[in-house]
Design an enzyme around this catalytic site. Structure first.
Site, short mmCIF file in Angstrom:
data_model
loop_
_atom_site.label_atom_id
_atom_site.label_comp_id
_atom_site.label_asym_id
_atom_site.label_seq_id
_atom_site.Cartn_x
_atom_site.Cartn_y
_atom_site.Cartn_z
N ASN A 39 0.83 -1.21 0.00
CA ASN A 39 0.00 0.00 0.00
C ASN A 39 0.86 1.25 0.00
O ASN A 39 1.96 1.27 0.56
CB ASN A 39 -0.97 0.00 1.20
CG ASN A 39 -0.41 0.70 2.42
OD1 ASN A 39 -0.48 1.93 2.53
ND2 ASN A 39 0.20 -0.06 3.34
N ASN A 43 5.05 6.02 3.17
CA ASN A 43 4.25 6.69 2.14
C ASN A 43 4.06 8.18 2.34
O ASN A 43 3.29 8.80 1.62
CB ASN A 43 2.90 5.99 2.02
CG ASN A 43 3.07 4.51 1.72
OD1 ASN A 43 3.89 4.16 0.87
ND2 ASN A 43 2.36 3.66 2.44
N THR A 44 4.72 8.75 3.32
CA THR A 44 4.74 10.21 3.50
C THR A 44 6.19 10.62 3.38
O THR A 44 7.04 10.09 4.10
CB THR A 44 4.15 10.60 4.86
OG1 THR A 44 2.76 10.24 4.88
CG2 THR A 44 4.27 12.10 5.12
N SER A 60 5.69 5.23 8.46
CA SER A 60 5.04 4.93 7.19
C SER A 60 6.00 5.29 6.06
O SER A 60 6.59 6.36 6.06
CB SER A 60 3.76 5.75 7.04
OG SER A 60 3.35 5.70 5.68
N LYS A 85 5.69 3.86 16.99
CA LYS A 85 5.57 2.79 15.98
C LYS A 85 6.72 2.88 14.99
O LYS A 85 6.92 3.92 14.35
CB LYS A 85 4.24 2.89 15.24
CG LYS A 85 4.10 1.77 14.21
CD LYS A 85 2.68 1.47 13.88
CE LYS A 85 2.61 0.35 12.84
NZ LYS A 85 1.24 0.13 12.39
N PHE A 121 -1.75 8.20 4.18
CA PHE A 121 -2.55 8.83 5.25
C PHE A 121 -3.77 9.57 4.71
O PHE A 121 -4.03 10.73 5.04
CB PHE A 121 -1.71 9.82 6.09
CG PHE A 121 -0.59 9.22 6.89
CD1 PHE A 121 -0.52 7.85 7.15
CD2 PHE A 121 0.41 10.04 7.42
CE1 PHE A 121 0.52 7.32 7.90
CE2 PHE A 121 1.45 9.51 8.17
CZ PHE A 121 1.51 8.15 8.40
N ASN A 160 5.83 -1.54 11.37
CA ASN A 160 5.08 -1.05 10.22
C ASN A 160 5.45 -1.91 8.98
O ASN A 160 6.13 -2.93 9.13
CB ASN A 160 5.41 0.43 10.00
CG ASN A 160 4.23 1.20 9.45
OD1 ASN A 160 3.57 0.76 8.52
ND2 ASN A 160 3.94 2.36 10.03
#
Ligand SMILES: Cc1cc2nc3c(=O)[nH]c(=O)nc-3n(C[C@H](O)[C@H](O)[C@H](O)COP(=O)(O)O)c2cc1C
Length: 354
Positions: free
Chosen positions: A114, A190-191, A188, A230, A118, A259
């Site tokens: 994925n 993805n940021t 994450s 996390k 966010f 994660n």
């Protein structure tokens, strides 16, 4: 839940685009809770209470962050027998996330990639929903202990990384009165640049700021809410040791490991394997277990660790506990195996603790 039902539902859902299936399922859980349909996912909760960082968890199996980003389906998730659920990641302002497609199944490897980024409706809507659920719970007189709620906070994509602490401070203050624990998500993939916050200097600065604010909030609300960090699985030993030292130094209450991974070795050659984003599920299992093992060695026997990454069976959950986790979370295994996995794992962990 009767397993054949999820088998059939899954066959159907896996025919759909992954994000469409996700949204449809969540909308159904949100709307159908409390109706006769809910018997398809309601399950007995296995009682196996454990206290972690001062928080009481009815059992040791939780839902990992990212499935219910906007806190829409708390009651339905509770009815599946989870001991805790982590909601979010929520950012201060609503944001759309990355362009679609951004969610990919890798069924041959039982994985997911994925790059959602966010997508969420922001703190205000999130807190309103959690508050409303808390009020409903309060109104149910004489009910048993409810599942614990972890509220997971992040930063908006538009906030420059140098100002990341501002977003975490906003999140911290807003969710503090509503959370059983707060998860600080700096892992994450993805940021842009988010995971740079895991590097030693940036992490020390961020944790010092958050720990100081946490003290003020504890006084303001006359209630102590623990902070969990996390972390990513893609850390070398030096990086991991630096994180462990920072957790102890700043008095952070716990850690969630892990994660998703940016590594692709375990899925090479499979359709979608080269999509950008974080890989979760079976291909992540061994890597996240090894991180938990190293964290346990570095943090000592008593430091709370929540383990996540590729848990698809009771055996996988026990592996995480044996590596040093005190409790576990599932996401991808829940998608592939369905809600029956929840009491199955809760029961096995209860048996193992005897
Ligand atoms: C589609 C998807 C979205 C996710 N979103 C988030 C998120 O918003 N915040 C977060 O901390 N973790 C997020 N995660 C990571 C999971 O919480 C979990 O740490 C990871 O997937 C490993 O567990 P699993 O192998 O059981 O899925 C997401 C995972 C997936 C598959």
């Amino acid at each position: 839940m009767p397993m054949p039902f999820y088998g059939a539902a899954r066959t159907l859902l896996f025919q759909l685009d992954a994000e469409l299936a996700h949204n449809a399922t969540l909308a159904m859980l949100e709307r159908a809770h409390g109706t006769p349909l809910a018997r398809f996912w309601q399950q007995e909760r296995i009682e196996d209470p454990v206290t972690l960082a001062g928080v009481s968890f009815p059992n040791r199996i939780g839902l990992a962050a990212g499935l219910d980003k906007d806190a829409r389906a708390i009651a339905a998730l509770e009815s599946m027998g989870f001991g805790f659920a982590e909601l979010g990641t929520v950012t201060p302002l609503a944001q759309p996330g990355n362009p679609r497609p951004r969610l990919f199944r890798l069924p041959a490897a039982q994985g997911i990639i994925n790059r959602m980024g966010f997508n969420n409706e922001g703190l205000e809507a999130f807190c309103a929903r959690v508050r409303a659920q808390r009020e409903r719970w309060q109104a149910q007189a004489g009910s048993a202990a409810h599942m614990a709620l972890g509220l997971n906070i992040g930063k908006n994509a538009a906030t420059p990384i140098e100002r990341a602490a501002d977003d975490y401070l906003k999140g911290l203050a807003a969710v503090y009165p509503l959370a059983d624990y707060i998860a600080i998500n700096i892992s994450s993939p993805n940021t842009k640049n988010l995971r740079d916050l895991q590097s030693e200097d940036a992490l020390n600065a961020l944790l010092a700021t958050l720990a100081a604010r946490k003290k003020e909030l504890a006084d303001e609300h006359a209630r102590r809410v623990p902070l969990f960090l996390k972390i990513a699985p893609d850390l070398d030993d030096a990086g991991l040791q630096a994180i462990a030292a920072a957790l102890l130094h700043h008095g952070i209450d716990g850690v969630i490991a892990t994660n998703t991974t940016i590594a692709r070795d375990a899925v090479k050659g499979l359709p979608h394997a080269e999509e950008t984003g974080g890989l979760s599920g079976r291909p992540l299992r061994a890597l996240s277990t090894s991180i938990i093992e190293k964290l346990r060695a570095a943090l000592g026997a008593d430091f709370p660790i929540i383990g996540a990454g590729g848990i698809f069976s009771t055996q996988d959950a026990l592996e995480k506990i044996q590596a040093g986790a005190n409790a576990v979370q599932i996401y991808t295994g829940f998608i592939y195996k369905g809600p029956a996995l929840v009491p199955e794992i809760a029961r096995a962990l209860k048996e193992q603790a005897k």
